[in-house]
Motif scaffolding. Structure first.
Motif, PDB file in Angstrom:
ATOM      1  N   ASP A  20      -2.249   5.369   3.537  1.00 38.12           N
ATOM      2  CA  ASP A  20      -1.941   4.304   2.595  1.00 38.12           C
ATOM      3  C   ASP A  20      -3.204   3.651   2.043  1.00 38.12           C
ATOM      4  O   ASP A  20      -4.129   3.323   2.795  1.00 38.12           O
ATOM      5  N   PHE A  21      -3.223   3.463   0.720  1.00 38.96           N
ATOM      6  CA  PHE A  21      -4.273   2.730   0.025  1.00 38.96           C
ATOM      7  C   PHE A  21      -3.657   1.534  -0.691  1.00 38.96           C
ATOM      8  O   PHE A  21      -2.525   1.599  -1.174  1.00 38.96           O
ATOM      9  N   HIS A  22      -4.409   0.438  -0.781  1.00 42.82           N
ATOM     10  CA  HIS A  22      -3.969  -0.727  -1.554  1.00 42.82           C
ATOM     11  C   HIS A  22      -4.752  -0.816  -2.855  1.00 42.82           C
ATOM     12  O   HIS A  22      -5.759  -0.138  -3.044  1.00 42.82           O
ATOM     13  N   SER A  48       0.859  -1.176   0.000  1.00 39.55           N
ATOM     14  CA  SER A  48       0.000   0.000   0.000  1.00 39.55           C
ATOM     15  C   SER A  48       0.900   1.233   0.000  1.00 39.55           C
ATOM     16  O   SER A  48       2.074   1.164   0.380  1.00 39.55           O
ATOM     17  N   GLN A  49       0.350   2.364  -0.424  1.00 36.54           N
ATOM     18  CA  GLN A  49       1.157   3.571  -0.549  1.00 36.54           C
ATOM     19  C   GLN A  49       0.268   4.803  -0.451  1.00 36.54           C
ATOM     20  O   GLN A  49      -0.897   4.780  -0.841  1.00 36.54           O
ATOM     21  N   THR A  50       0.857   5.883   0.080  1.00 37.03           N
ATOM     22  CA  THR A  50       0.221   7.194   0.092  1.00 37.03           C
ATOM     23  C   THR A  50       0.858   8.054  -0.992  1.00 37.03           C
ATOM     24  O   THR A  50       2.072   8.237  -0.992  1.00 37.03           O
ATOM     25  N   TYR A  51       0.055   8.552  -1.922  1.00 40.40           N
ATOM     26  CA  TYR A  51       0.475   9.429  -3.005  1.00 40.40           C
ATOM     27  C   TYR A  51       1.304   8.665  -4.051  1.00 40.40           C
ATOM     28  O   TYR A  51       1.868   7.611  -3.784  1.00 40.40           O
ATOM     29  N   GLY A  73     -23.907  -6.101 -18.293  1.00 42.68           N
ATOM     30  CA  GLY A  73     -23.766  -6.708 -16.978  1.00 42.68           C
ATOM     31  C   GLY A  73     -22.346  -6.904 -16.495  1.00 42.68           C
ATOM     32  O   GLY A  73     -22.141  -7.215 -15.324  1.00 42.68           O
ATOM     33  N   TYR A  74     -21.344  -6.705 -17.367  1.00 43.02           N
ATOM     34  CA  TYR A  74     -19.960  -6.762 -16.901  1.00 43.02           C
ATOM     35  C   TYR A  74     -19.604  -5.446 -16.213  1.00 43.02           C
ATOM     36  O   TYR A  74     -19.963  -4.368 -16.684  1.00 43.02           O
ATOM     37  N   TRP A  75     -18.853  -5.556 -15.101  1.00 44.73           N
ATOM     38  CA  TRP A  75     -18.460  -4.373 -14.333  1.00 44.73           C
ATOM     39  C   TRP A  75     -16.999  -4.524 -13.900  1.00 44.73           C
ATOM     40  O   TRP A  75     -16.718  -4.861 -12.759  1.00 44.73           O
ATOM     41  N   PRO A  76     -16.053  -4.308 -14.816  1.00 42.17           N
ATOM     42  CA  PRO A  76     -14.635  -4.378 -14.447  1.00 42.17           C
ATOM     43  C   PRO A  76     -14.181  -3.094 -13.762  1.00 42.17           C
ATOM     44  O   PRO A  76     -14.699  -2.012 -14.050  1.00 42.17           O
ATOM     45  N   ALA A  77     -13.193  -3.239 -12.877  1.00 43.96           N
ATOM     46  CA  ALA A  77     -12.717  -2.062 -12.138  1.00 43.96           C
ATOM     47  C   ALA A  77     -11.267  -2.226 -11.713  1.00 43.96           C
ATOM     48  O   ALA A  77     -10.788  -3.334 -11.435  1.00 43.96           O
ATOM     49  N   PHE A  78     -10.564  -1.092 -11.662  1.00 44.34           N
ATOM     50  CA  PHE A  78      -9.213  -0.946 -11.121  1.00 44.34           C
ATOM     51  C   PHE A  78      -9.330   0.164 -10.095  1.00 44.34           C
ATOM     52  O   PHE A  78      -9.599   1.308 -10.442  1.00 44.34           O
ATOM     53  N   TRP A  79      -9.148  -0.158  -8.796  1.00 42.06           N
ATOM     54  CA  TRP A  79      -9.502   0.811  -7.764  1.00 42.06           C
ATOM     55  C   TRP A  79      -8.653   0.618  -6.522  1.00 42.06           C
ATOM     56  O   TRP A  79      -7.783  -0.270  -6.465  1.00 42.06           O
ATOM     57  N   MET A  80      -8.880   1.476  -5.494  1.00 38.95           N
ATOM     58  CA  MET A  80      -8.043   1.498  -4.300  1.00 38.95           C
ATOM     59  C   MET A  80      -8.901   1.707  -3.054  1.00 38.95           C
ATOM     60  O   MET A  80      -9.880   2.466  -3.080  1.00 38.95           O
ATOM     61  N   MET A  81      -8.506   1.025  -1.998  1.00 36.68           N
ATOM     62  CA  MET A  81      -9.164   1.175  -0.703  1.00 36.68           C
ATOM     63  C   MET A  81      -8.117   1.424   0.381  1.00 36.68           C
ATOM     64  O   MET A  81      -6.967   0.985   0.262  1.00 36.68           O
TER      65      MET A  81
END
Length: 281
Positions: free
Chosen positions: A243-245, A118-121, A135-143
């Motif tokens: 930090d987000f992953h 994980s990282q900040t900035y 109906g497809y829902w692909p994603a590239f995201w961070m939490m």
């Protein structure tokens, strides 16, 4: 890629710029130092970098939330995550009723770096080819790694790219913030591909995240930016100062783009050539 149904409050303004073509991919970027990457070499997922999510939901305290809070229909299974020929593939598959998946009619794949990186900035980017189909829902995201400001979405969420499979000419960008659900809100924007380009080709999706601004890019074209967010449990730039992953997944159904229908072809594949993370030098 959201975890609960949202009540919208759109904040901020997007910046749109002219279209540009794809350029030769390189791990070196002027002004940035590469600090983490996966080029998906070999024939299996690198478990020092990623872990797999399985099932159809999560626990919020003692309460189980099915459908990942979004009415999603898929059961995430490890068999739907493969690595070969230098790329990661997440496969959404229609299933017959079986004891393996219970009442779930679809399986798919989801991986994340939680607990591993994980990282900040920084700059976070991936080269991804998306499936086409209702109906497809692909994603590239961070939490957030540790939810410093409380439960979702008080600690934030960053959606680098998400797409409705029925719309091969557009992808979405968003952040989620505010208070703990249902006192949360979000900001969002959308990128429209130039004529002749499509989500079904490999495209590079990225954000550049700084203490007081987040910018979104497709194929290095800046199309959105915002510096307007808040959390009820901290001072700006919270919650986006922790930090987000990273997360990659291919959902089936849900509120974002609706459920599959008779036109949807299975299997559907989300292919990832690489994921790279940079820090400013």
């Amino acid at each position: 890629m959201k975890r609960y149904v949202m009540f919208p409050l759109i904040l901020g303004a997007a910046v749109m710029v002219g279209a540009c073509g794809n350029e030769e991919e390189s791990a070196e970027l002027e002004g940035w130092d590469l600090v983490w990457s996966d080029e998906f070499e070999g024939d299996e997922l690198d478990d020092s970098k990623w872990r797999m999510d399985t099932g159809n939901g999560f626990y919020d305290g003692d309460e189980y939330v099915p459908g990942w809070g979004n009415e999603e229909l898929q059961y995430y299974d490890e068999d739907n995550v493969t690595v070969s020929d230098g790329q990661l593939t997440l496969t959404a598959q229609e299933e017959s009723a079986s004891d393996d998946y219970g009442s779930y009619d679809y399986t798919s794949g989801k991986i994340l770096t939680e607990g591993l990186f994980s990282q900040t900035y920084g700059r976070f980017e991936a080269s991804i080819q998306l499936p086409e189909g209702q109906g497809y829902w692909p994603a590239f995201w961070m939490m957030p790694e540790t939810d410093e400001y409380g439960g979702w979405a008080a600690s934030g969420e960053i959606d680098i790219m998400e797409n409705r499979g029925s719309e091969t000419d557009a992808v979405g960008a968003a952040i989620h913030f505010g208070g703990v659900y249902p006192e949360n809100t979000y900001w969002s924007d959308e990128y429209q591909f130039p004529e002749g380009e499509s989500t079904t080709e490999f495209n590079t999706y990225a954000i550049e995240w700084e203490p007081e601004e987040i910018r979104w890019y497709v194929n290095d074209e800046l199309y959105a930016e915002t510096s307007q967010w808040y959390t009820e449990n901290g001072e700006f730039p919270a919650p986006f100062d922790q930090d987000f992953h990273l997360i990659l997944n291919l959902a089936v159904g849900g509120w974002y783009g609706g459920d599959p229908d008779e036109t949807t072809e299975f299997p559907g594949e989300m292919n990832v050539d690489y994921v790279r993370v940079y820090e400013q030098d």
